[in-house]
Enzyme design. Sequence first.
Site, PDB file in Angstrom:
ATOM      1  N   ASN A 122       0.882  -1.169   0.000  1.00 38.73           N
ATOM      2  CA  ASN A 122       0.000   0.000   0.000  1.00 38.73           C
ATOM      3  C   ASN A 122       0.921   1.221   0.000  1.00 38.73           C
ATOM      4  O   ASN A 122       1.492   1.559   1.020  1.00 38.73           O
ATOM      5  CB  ASN A 122      -0.882  -0.036   1.260  1.00 38.73           C
ATOM      6  CG  ASN A 122      -1.718   1.217   1.430  1.00 38.73           C
ATOM      7  OD1 ASN A 122      -1.760   2.071   0.537  1.00 38.73           O
ATOM      8  ND2 ASN A 122      -2.375   1.340   2.573  1.00 38.73           N
ATOM      9  N   TRP A 123       1.059   1.805  -1.178  1.00 43.23           N
ATOM     10  CA  TRP A 123       1.997   2.950  -1.289  1.00 43.23           C
ATOM     11  C   TRP A 123       1.435   4.202  -0.621  1.00 43.23           C
ATOM     12  O   TRP A 123       2.147   5.177  -0.429  1.00 43.23           O
ATOM     13  CB  TRP A 123       2.276   3.274  -2.756  1.00 43.23           C
ATOM     14  CG  TRP A 123       3.045   2.244  -3.517  1.00 43.23           C
ATOM     15  CD1 TRP A 123       3.446   1.008  -3.084  1.00 43.23           C
ATOM     16  CD2 TRP A 123       3.513   2.365  -4.867  1.00 43.23           C
ATOM     17  NE1 TRP A 123       4.128   0.355  -4.080  1.00 43.23           N
ATOM     18  CE2 TRP A 123       4.191   1.167  -5.191  1.00 43.23           C
ATOM     19  CE3 TRP A 123       3.428   3.363  -5.839  1.00 43.23           C
ATOM     20  CZ2 TRP A 123       4.779   0.947  -6.442  1.00 43.23           C
ATOM     21  CZ3 TRP A 123       4.008   3.141  -7.094  1.00 43.23           C
ATOM     22  CH2 TRP A 123       4.683   1.949  -7.379  1.00 43.23           C
ATOM     23  N   LYS A 124       0.159   4.192  -0.321  1.00 44.07           N
ATOM     24  CA  LYS A 124      -0.528   5.388   0.214  1.00 44.07           C
ATOM     25  C   LYS A 124      -0.308   6.576  -0.732  1.00 44.07           C
ATOM     26  O   LYS A 124      -0.158   6.364  -1.934  1.00 44.07           O
ATOM     27  CB  LYS A 124      -0.051   5.677   1.638  1.00 44.07           C
ATOM     28  CG  LYS A 124      -0.162   4.415   2.511  1.00 44.07           C
ATOM     29  CD  LYS A 124      -0.061   4.674   3.977  1.00 44.07           C
ATOM     30  CE  LYS A 124      -0.190   3.349   4.713  1.00 44.07           C
ATOM     31  NZ  LYS A 124      -0.212   3.491   6.152  1.00 44.07           N
ATOM     32  N   HIS A 137      -9.742   1.147   5.143  1.00 46.20           N
ATOM     33  CA  HIS A 137      -8.446   1.412   5.784  1.00 46.20           C
ATOM     34  C   HIS A 137      -8.638   2.436   6.909  1.00 46.20           C
ATOM     35  O   HIS A 137      -9.433   3.370   6.768  1.00 46.20           O
ATOM     36  CB  HIS A 137      -7.439   1.925   4.756  1.00 46.20           C
ATOM     37  CG  HIS A 137      -6.039   1.960   5.283  1.00 46.20           C
ATOM     38  ND1 HIS A 137      -5.588   2.971   6.092  1.00 46.20           N
ATOM     39  CD2 HIS A 137      -5.007   1.093   5.153  1.00 46.20           C
ATOM     40  CE1 HIS A 137      -4.328   2.723   6.433  1.00 46.20           C
ATOM     41  NE2 HIS A 137      -3.949   1.585   5.876  1.00 46.20           N
ATOM     42  N   GLU A 181      -6.970   4.913   7.818  1.00 43.82           N
ATOM     43  CA  GLU A 181      -6.748   6.316   7.448  1.00 43.82           C
ATOM     44  C   GLU A 181      -7.989   6.903   6.779  1.00 43.82           C
ATOM     45  O   GLU A 181      -8.302   8.080   6.940  1.00 43.82           O
ATOM     46  CB  GLU A 181      -5.509   6.428   6.546  1.00 43.82           C
ATOM     47  CG  GLU A 181      -4.220   6.236   7.361  1.00 43.82           C
ATOM     48  CD  GLU A 181      -3.056   5.649   6.597  1.00 43.82           C
ATOM     49  OE1 GLU A 181      -3.075   5.637   5.353  1.00 43.82           O
ATOM     50  OE2 GLU A 181      -2.110   5.184   7.258  1.00 43.82           O
ATOM     51  N   GLU A 184      -5.407  -4.609  10.947  1.00 42.24           N
ATOM     52  CA  GLU A 184      -4.397  -3.567  11.058  1.00 42.24           C
ATOM     53  C   GLU A 184      -4.640  -2.735  12.310  1.00 42.24           C
ATOM     54  O   GLU A 184      -5.406  -1.749  12.268  1.00 42.24           O
ATOM     55  CB  GLU A 184      -4.450  -2.646   9.839  1.00 42.24           C
ATOM     56  CG  GLU A 184      -4.176  -3.319   8.520  1.00 42.24           C
ATOM     57  CD  GLU A 184      -3.631  -2.325   7.498  1.00 42.24           C
ATOM     58  OE1 GLU A 184      -2.524  -2.551   6.998  1.00 42.24           O
ATOM     59  OE2 GLU A 184      -4.288  -1.318   7.229  1.00 42.24           O
ATOM     60  N   GLY A 195       2.381   2.645  10.678  1.00 47.09           N
ATOM     61  CA  GLY A 195       3.336   3.728  10.485  1.00 47.09           C
ATOM     62  C   GLY A 195       4.045   4.175  11.750  1.00 47.09           C
ATOM     63  O   GLY A 195       4.676   5.235  11.770  1.00 47.09           O
ATOM     64  N   SER A 234       3.403  -1.661  10.454  1.00 45.02           N
ATOM     65  CA  SER A 234       4.855  -1.656  10.698  1.00 45.02           C
ATOM     66  C   SER A 234       5.534  -2.994  10.412  1.00 45.02           C
ATOM     67  O   SER A 234       6.442  -3.409  11.130  1.00 45.02           O
ATOM     68  CB  SER A 234       5.155  -1.203  12.132  1.00 45.02           C
ATOM     69  OG  SER A 234       4.741   0.144  12.307  1.00 45.02           O
ATOM     70  N   GLY A 277       2.811  -1.034   4.264  1.00 43.68           N
ATOM     71  CA  GLY A 277       2.816   0.378   3.893  1.00 43.68           C
ATOM     72  C   GLY A 277       4.232   0.876   3.661  1.00 43.68           C
ATOM     73  O   GLY A 277       4.825   0.658   2.598  1.00 43.68           O
ATOM     74  N   GLY A 278       4.798   1.518   4.659  1.00 48.57           N
ATOM     75  CA  GLY A 278       6.114   2.153   4.547  1.00 48.57           C
ATOM     76  C   GLY A 278       7.181   1.294   3.878  1.00 48.57           C
ATOM     77  O   GLY A 278       7.879   1.763   2.956  1.00 48.57           O
TER      78      GLY A 278
HETATM   79  P1  PGA Z   1       2.718   0.580   7.598  1.00 48.70           P
HETATM   80  O1  PGA Z   1       1.251   0.712   6.971  1.00 48.70           O
HETATM   81  O2  PGA Z   1       3.304  -0.705   7.063  1.00 48.70           O
HETATM   82  O3  PGA Z   1       3.453   1.783   7.116  1.00 48.70           O
HETATM   83  O4  PGA Z   1       2.565   0.534   9.065  1.00 48.70           O
HETATM   84  C1  PGA Z   1       0.413  -0.382   6.819  1.00 48.70           C
HETATM   85  C2  PGA Z   1      -0.910   0.034   6.262  1.00 48.70           C
HETATM   86  O5  PGA Z   1      -1.403   1.108   6.608  1.00 48.70           O
HETATM   87  O6  PGA Z   1      -1.516  -0.688   5.448  1.00 48.70           O
END
Ligand code: PGA
Length: 254
Positions: free
Chosen positions: A9-11, A98, A100, A170, A176, A216, A237-238
């Site tokens: 997930n590149w966001k 998600h 966010e 999650e 993050g 994470s 994500g990251g």
């Molecule tokens: P993260 O994000 O790996 O940066 O913690 C995961 C996600 O939000 O899907």
Amino acid sequence: MRKKIVASNWKMNLDYFGGMKLLSEIIPMLNDETGSQVSVIIAPPFIHLHSTSKLLLAEKNISLGAQNCSAEKHGAFTGEISAEMLASIGVKYVICGHSERRKYFQEDDAFIAKKVFQVLAKNLQPIFCCGESLSQREEKKHKEVISAQVKNVLFQLDEKAIQNIIIAYEPVWAIGTGLNATPEQAQEMHAFIRSLINEKFREKISQSIRILYGGSITPENAKSLFSCTDVDGGLVGGASLNARHFVNIVKEAE
Ligand code: PGA
């Protein structure tokens, strides 16, 4: 045996050129260093989807995901992108719910359920995210919260539809933050989510549904998380913005 999935997930990161550069690193690395044991999904921002889709045409093991889609079918919804549009360019998966989007865009369970229906109607697979906040966990309400999120969305589906769902657990406090859930915490919650699915649908269905962990994930912690009985891969994500890190995470899932 459930085939593991590692989804990125590149966001809201990387412009067009940055995205193409990352893909030009990831795709050959995956082909050289990994087999077909794990399904890989790449979910870049919308502007990358069409060109990424072309790049992935020849790839059997890497599929395209979108990070979001409209809860509406089509029409006068300025700025929105429908599930049908995504399907027309080769998108196979859509991240729904998600944290966010729940937090910054006020998406509630009813709205997320509407999206999930749109995605399924176009034969795409939703990656349905659920997760509790830090305070909810501290108050020991995490199971209650997850149960409500799962019931309000996934329990609205019929037996056929639920089989096309991928779930991502999650915990919000892990996203993050560099503070991943321990394998014990992840296993406990994944087994709990599977038991909810079992409660409503058949045992066979609950045993076949993939439940990914997200929050994470790094190349260092991936192995211990992925080796839990009920963890069927991850949503990254990251670490998915670094080709070496992402490919190493896929290798840990193998
Ligand atoms: P993260 O994000 O790996 O940066 O913690 C995961 C996600 O939000 O899907």
